[in-house]
Design an enzyme around this catalytic site. Structure first.
Site, PDB file in Angstrom:
ATOM      1  N   ARG A  37     -10.921  -1.374  10.388  1.00 27.66           N
ATOM      2  CA  ARG A  37     -10.316  -0.111  10.803  1.00 27.66           C
ATOM      3  C   ARG A  37     -10.776   0.226  12.218  1.00 27.66           C
ATOM      4  NH1 ARG A  37     -10.533   3.596   5.416  1.00 27.66           N
ATOM      5  NH2 ARG A  37     -12.140   2.145   4.727  1.00 27.66           N
ATOM      6  N   VAL A  38      -9.969   1.065  12.869  1.00 23.52           N
ATOM      7  CA  VAL A  38     -10.136   1.208  14.307  1.00 23.52           C
ATOM      8  C   VAL A  38     -11.493   1.797  14.689  1.00 23.52           C
ATOM      9  CG1 VAL A  38      -8.918   3.449  14.475  1.00 23.52           C
ATOM     10  CG2 VAL A  38      -8.935   1.885  16.413  1.00 23.52           C
ATOM     11  N   LYS A  86       1.330   3.622  -3.207  1.00 18.65           N
ATOM     12  CA  LYS A  86       0.854   5.010  -3.192  1.00 18.65           C
ATOM     13  C   LYS A  86       1.999   5.985  -3.462  1.00 18.65           C
ATOM     14  CE  LYS A  86      -3.607   4.778  -2.000  1.00 18.65           C
ATOM     15  NZ  LYS A  86      -4.701   5.482  -2.690  1.00 18.65           N
ATOM     16  N   ARG A 138      -3.244   8.661  16.516  1.00 23.19           N
ATOM     17  CA  ARG A 138      -3.815   8.950  15.205  1.00 23.19           C
ATOM     18  C   ARG A 138      -4.618  10.241  15.360  1.00 23.19           C
ATOM     19  NH1 ARG A 138      -0.938   5.209  14.345  1.00 23.19           N
ATOM     20  NH2 ARG A 138      -1.277   3.392  13.007  1.00 23.19           N
ATOM     21  N   PHE A 173     -14.124  -0.410  16.878  1.00 26.80           N
ATOM     22  CA  PHE A 173     -14.451  -0.025  18.256  1.00 26.80           C
ATOM     23  C   PHE A 173     -15.945   0.272  18.405  1.00 26.80           C
ATOM     24  CE2 PHE A 173      -9.982   1.699  19.672  1.00 26.80           C
ATOM     25  CZ  PHE A 173      -9.467   0.417  19.549  1.00 26.80           C
ATOM     26  N   TYR A 220       0.841  -1.206   0.000  1.00 28.29           N
ATOM     27  CA  TYR A 220       0.000   0.000   0.000  1.00 28.29           C
ATOM     28  C   TYR A 220       0.879   1.260   0.000  1.00 28.29           C
ATOM     29  CZ  TYR A 220      -3.750   3.151   1.681  1.00 28.29           C
ATOM     30  OH  TYR A 220      -4.668   4.177   1.837  1.00 28.29           O
ATOM     31  N   ASP A 221       1.834   1.308   0.947  1.00 25.11           N
ATOM     32  CA  ASP A 221       2.637   2.522   1.120  1.00 25.11           C
ATOM     33  C   ASP A 221       3.471   2.811  -0.126  1.00 25.11           C
ATOM     34  OD1 ASP A 221       1.646   1.893   3.600  1.00 25.11           O
ATOM     35  OD2 ASP A 221       3.555   2.002   4.671  1.00 25.11           O
ATOM     36  N   ASN A 229      -6.202   9.530   8.539  1.00 24.34           N
ATOM     37  CA  ASN A 229      -7.334   8.687   8.976  1.00 24.34           C
ATOM     38  C   ASN A 229      -8.666   9.435   8.914  1.00 24.34           C
ATOM     39  OD1 ASN A 229      -4.787   7.698  10.278  1.00 24.34           O
ATOM     40  ND2 ASN A 229      -6.139   6.005  10.797  1.00 24.34           N
ATOM     41  N   SER A 239     -14.465   1.855  13.104  1.00 24.11           N
ATOM     42  CA  SER A 239     -15.605   0.945  12.897  1.00 24.11           C
ATOM     43  C   SER A 239     -15.509  -0.246  13.850  1.00 24.11           C
ATOM     44  CB  SER A 239     -15.675   0.496  11.436  1.00 24.11           C
ATOM     45  OG  SER A 239     -14.399   0.166  10.944  1.00 24.11           O
TER      46      SER A 239
HETATM   47  P1  NAD Z   1     -12.632   1.917   0.597  1.00 31.02           P
HETATM   48  O1  NAD Z   1     -11.936   0.608   0.645  1.00 31.02           O
HETATM   49  O2  NAD Z   1     -13.926   2.056   1.313  1.00 31.02           O
HETATM   50  O3  NAD Z   1     -12.875   2.377  -0.910  1.00 31.02           O
HETATM   51  C1  NAD Z   1     -12.039   2.022  -1.978  1.00 31.02           C
HETATM   52  C2  NAD Z   1     -12.913   1.681  -3.162  1.00 31.02           C
HETATM   53  O4  NAD Z   1     -12.073   1.311  -4.266  1.00 31.02           O
HETATM   54  C3  NAD Z   1     -13.833   0.477  -2.893  1.00 31.02           C
HETATM   55  O5  NAD Z   1     -15.134   0.781  -3.309  1.00 31.02           O
HETATM   56  C4  NAD Z   1     -13.215  -0.638  -3.716  1.00 31.02           C
HETATM   57  O6  NAD Z   1     -14.148  -1.600  -4.126  1.00 31.02           O
HETATM   58  C5  NAD Z   1     -12.607   0.144  -4.867  1.00 31.02           C
HETATM   59  N1  NAD Z   1     -11.512  -0.554  -5.554  1.00 31.02           N
HETATM   60  C6  NAD Z   1     -10.459  -1.206  -4.992  1.00 31.02           C
HETATM   61  N2  NAD Z   1      -9.663  -1.713  -5.952  1.00 31.02           N
HETATM   62  C7  NAD Z   1     -10.225  -1.356  -7.147  1.00 31.02           C
HETATM   63  C8  NAD Z   1      -9.881  -1.595  -8.502  1.00 31.02           C
HETATM   64  N3  NAD Z   1      -8.782  -2.287  -8.833  1.00 31.02           N
HETATM   65  N4  NAD Z   1     -10.687  -1.097  -9.474  1.00 31.02           N
HETATM   66  C9  NAD Z   1     -11.816  -0.395  -9.160  1.00 31.02           C
HETATM   67  N5  NAD Z   1     -12.181  -0.140  -7.885  1.00 31.02           N
HETATM   68  C10 NAD Z   1     -11.400  -0.622  -6.898  1.00 31.02           C
HETATM   69  O7  NAD Z   1     -11.587   2.997   1.104  1.00 31.02           O
HETATM   70  P2  NAD Z   1     -11.776   4.546   1.426  1.00 31.02           P
HETATM   71  O8  NAD Z   1     -11.513   4.716   2.861  1.00 31.02           O
HETATM   72  O9  NAD Z   1     -13.018   5.063   0.835  1.00 31.02           O
HETATM   73  O10 NAD Z   1     -10.529   5.129   0.646  1.00 31.02           O
HETATM   74  C11 NAD Z   1     -10.651   5.808  -0.600  1.00 31.02           C
HETATM   75  C12 NAD Z   1      -9.283   6.299  -1.038  1.00 31.02           C
HETATM   76  O11 NAD Z   1      -8.755   7.172  -0.047  1.00 31.02           O
HETATM   77  C13 NAD Z   1      -8.264   5.173  -1.215  1.00 31.02           C
HETATM   78  O12 NAD Z   1      -7.482   5.433  -2.353  1.00 31.02           O
HETATM   79  C14 NAD Z   1      -7.428   5.241   0.037  1.00 31.02           C
HETATM   80  O13 NAD Z   1      -6.118   4.799  -0.193  1.00 31.02           O
HETATM   81  C15 NAD Z   1      -7.477   6.733   0.360  1.00 31.02           C
HETATM   82  N6  NAD Z   1      -7.259   6.968   1.801  1.00 31.02           N
HETATM   83  C16 NAD Z   1      -8.248   6.705   2.709  1.00 31.02           C
HETATM   84  C17 NAD Z   1      -8.008   6.909   4.070  1.00 31.02           C
HETATM   85  C18 NAD Z   1      -9.056   6.654   5.113  1.00 31.02           C
HETATM   86  O14 NAD Z   1      -8.795   6.857   6.309  1.00 31.02           O
HETATM   87  N7  NAD Z   1     -10.247   6.259   4.785  1.00 31.02           N
HETATM   88  C19 NAD Z   1      -6.752   7.370   4.495  1.00 31.02           C
HETATM   89  C20 NAD Z   1      -5.771   7.594   3.535  1.00 31.02           C
HETATM   90  C21 NAD Z   1      -6.040   7.412   2.191  1.00 31.02           C
HETATM   91  N1  UDP Z   2      -6.256  -0.629  16.032  1.00 35.27           N
HETATM   92  C1  UDP Z   2      -6.605  -1.165  17.268  1.00 35.27           C
HETATM   93  N2  UDP Z   2      -7.664  -2.030  17.335  1.00 35.27           N
HETATM   94  C2  UDP Z   2      -8.415  -2.355  16.250  1.00 35.27           C
HETATM   95  C3  UDP Z   2      -8.073  -1.793  14.991  1.00 35.27           C
HETATM   96  C4  UDP Z   2      -6.978  -0.947  14.924  1.00 35.27           C
HETATM   97  O1  UDP Z   2      -5.959  -0.887  18.298  1.00 35.27           O
HETATM   98  O2  UDP Z   2      -9.376  -3.128  16.405  1.00 35.27           O
HETATM   99  C5  UDP Z   2      -5.127   0.319  15.956  1.00 35.27           C
HETATM  100  C6  UDP Z   2      -4.090  -0.009  14.910  1.00 35.27           C
HETATM  101  O3  UDP Z   2      -3.109  -0.887  15.414  1.00 35.27           O
HETATM  102  C7  UDP Z   2      -3.546   1.370  14.583  1.00 35.27           C
HETATM  103  C8  UDP Z   2      -4.729   2.295  14.769  1.00 35.27           C
HETATM  104  O4  UDP Z   2      -5.662   1.586  15.578  1.00 35.27           O
HETATM  105  O5  UDP Z   2      -2.544   1.714  15.501  1.00 35.27           O
HETATM  106  C9  UDP Z   2      -5.402   2.707  13.466  1.00 35.27           C
HETATM  107  O6  UDP Z   2      -5.656   1.534  12.723  1.00 35.27           O
HETATM  108  P1  UDP Z   2      -6.429   1.546  11.337  1.00 35.27           P
HETATM  109  O7  UDP Z   2      -6.371   0.149  10.807  1.00 35.27           O
HETATM  110  O8  UDP Z   2      -7.773   2.156  11.489  1.00 35.27           O
HETATM  111  O9  UDP Z   2      -5.614   2.544  10.389  1.00 35.27           O
HETATM  112  P2  UDP Z   2      -4.049   2.815  10.141  1.00 35.27           P
HETATM  113  O10 UDP Z   2      -3.856   4.191  10.626  1.00 35.27           O
HETATM  114  O11 UDP Z   2      -3.222   1.819  10.894  1.00 35.27           O
HETATM  115  O12 UDP Z   2      -3.912   2.662   8.669  1.00 35.27           O
END
Ligand code: NAD
Ligand code: UDP
Ligand code: UDP
Length: 325
Positions: free
Chosen positions: A186-187, A149, A211, A191, A145-146, A174, A189
């Site tokens: 994710r944390v 991106k 966070r 919790f 992922y990292d 986040n 949802s």
């Molecule tokens: P999410 O997983 O809910 O949404 C991602 C969407 O992309 C999903 O609907 C999934 O089905 C779709 N998808 C995945 N692979 C695909 C592919 N190959 N082709 C078409 N669709 C595809 O995640 P989110 O939280 O809504 O995140 C949206 C964007 O924001 C992502 O790019 C994520 O990296 C970025 N982001 C989110 C967070 C966060 O905290 N939510 C933090 C940092 C970055």
């Molecule tokens: N985490 C936790 N309990 C959970 C889910 C996540 O303690 O049930 C912690 C996780 O280890 C991280 C932080 O909460 O330190 C945020 O996790 P998340 O997966 O939401 O996002 P991240 O910032 O790690 O991508």
């Protein structure tokens, strides 16, 4: 004439809110998603809108459509999901970026990439500013992922330099709110579901990692402002600068849910960042943006969403109880 906007990953958590917002602004929205982590349910309320179109498509394959703007969100965001098929995660980030950049290049239209605070890895600069280059494992379980991106950002800036493409890059921290996938681990949802069902709250490590959590409505506002900003030719952090420990988050959620849940400790996942907080000086200055929804208000709205889902859908309840036991 209405603007035609492509939102990849539009059936996901942030994408579904973005589609809704763009429709409110009278844009025509083409939502493209392969439903890996997103679902039709997230956009069900938009289906009757004649300006909304949903296309099942994987962005790792080319896409030929005609639009005026592109938001590229497609990519699983939860560590559990992006590590489930790490090769596909890298392909989605990189091949997806190449295809969407190729599309934007052919059409000569602006394209916004949703990058992430994960490009900073486990940071040794705090809070993180955009010029910080990060401390990322190249080979660890989060690297798909990292590094995916990070490479996508490189591609965006190369298309800008080589093809004079109008690009925007948002580094999202986040984010939480309604439409988060209940099982994506994710944390926030996790919790909330645990607290609502009086199951143990799973704290990874000792809960001292930090966070900062941004409500999705604020995030969408930031993304729309960034797209409209022609001078933001650098990555821009978008997130809430209010930082707290994961343990503090657990206590807030337990209190807001009026829950009987107790904390249970689980091992800290490998490479889990110890602290994370955005410096949003650039967003404040260039976009006149900062988050407006405070944590308690945002959590209450999210709790209300999960309460409705729990009362209406027993499969969710049983799955969450199985996950917690
Ligand atoms: P999410 O997983 O809910 O949404 C991602 C969407 O992309 C999903 O609907 C999934 O089905 C779709 N998808 C995945 N692979 C695909 C592919 N190959 N082709 C078409 N669709 C595809 O995640 P989110 O939280 O809504 O995140 C949206 C964007 O924001 C992502 O790019 C994520 O990296 C970025 N982001 C989110 C967070 C966060 O905290 N939510 C933090 C940092 C970055
Ligand atoms: N985490 C936790 N309990 C959970 C889910 C996540 O303690 O049930 C912690 C996780 O280890 C991280 C932080 O909460 O330190 C945020 O996790 P998340 O997966 O939401 O996002 P991240 O910032 O790690 O991508
Ligand atoms: N592409 C796409 N839709 C388009 C135009 C291009 O999906 O409307 C894809 C195409 O498959 C190509 C990629 O975008 O592989 C990169 O396009 P670009 O023009 O940058 O590179 P090239 O076609 O020269 O490899």
């Amino acid at each position: 004439m209405a603007k035609r906007v492509l939102v990849t990953g539009g059936a996901g958590f942030i994408g579904s809110h973005l589609c809704e917002r763009l429709l409110k602004e009278k844009s025509e929205v083409l939502c493209v998603d392969n439903f890996f982590t997103g679902s039709r349910a997230n956009v069900l309320g938009l289906m009757d809108n004649p300006n909304f179109e949903l296309l099942r498509h994987d962005v790792t394959f080319p896409l030929y459509v005609e639009v005026d703007e592109i938001y590229n969100l497609a990519c699983p965001a939860s560590p559990i999901y992006y590590q489930r098929d790490p090769v596909q995660t890298t392909k989605t980030s990189i091949l997806g970026a190449i295809n969407m950049l190729g599309l934007a290049k052919r059409l000569r239209v602006p394209i916004l990439q949703t990058s992430t605070s994960e490009v900073y890895g486990d940071p040794d600069v705090h809070p993180q500013t955009e010029d910080y280059r990060g401390r990322v494992s190249i080979t660890g379980p989060r690297a798909c992922y990292d590094e995916g991106k990070r490479c996508a950002e490189t591609l965006f800036f190369d298309y800008q330099r080589q093809h004079q493409l109008p690009i925007r890059v948002a580094r999202i921290f986040n984010t939480y709110g309604p439409n988060m996938h209940p099982q994506d681990g994710r944390v926030v949802s996790n919790f909330i579901i645990q607290a609502l069902t009086n199951q143990p709250i799973t704290l990874y490590g000792d809960g001292s990692q930090t966070r900062s959590f941004c409500y999705v409505e604020d995030m969408v506002e930031g993304l729309v402002r960034l797209m409209a900003c022609e001078t933001a030719s650098m990555p821009i952090n978008l997130g809430n600068p209010v930082e707290l420990t994961v343990e503090e988050l657990a206590m807030r959620i337990v209190a807001l849910c009026n829950s009987r849940s107790a904390v249970t400790y689980r091992p800290l996942p490998q490479d889990d960042p110890t602290q994370r907080c955005p410096d949003i000086g650039q967003a404040r200055e260039r976009l006149r943006w900062s988050p407006k929804v405070n944590l308690d208000d945002g959590l209450m709205r999210t709790i209300a969403y999960f309460e409705t889902r729990l009362s209406g859908a027993s499969p969710l309840l049983s799955l969450s109880m199985r996950a917690a036991s």
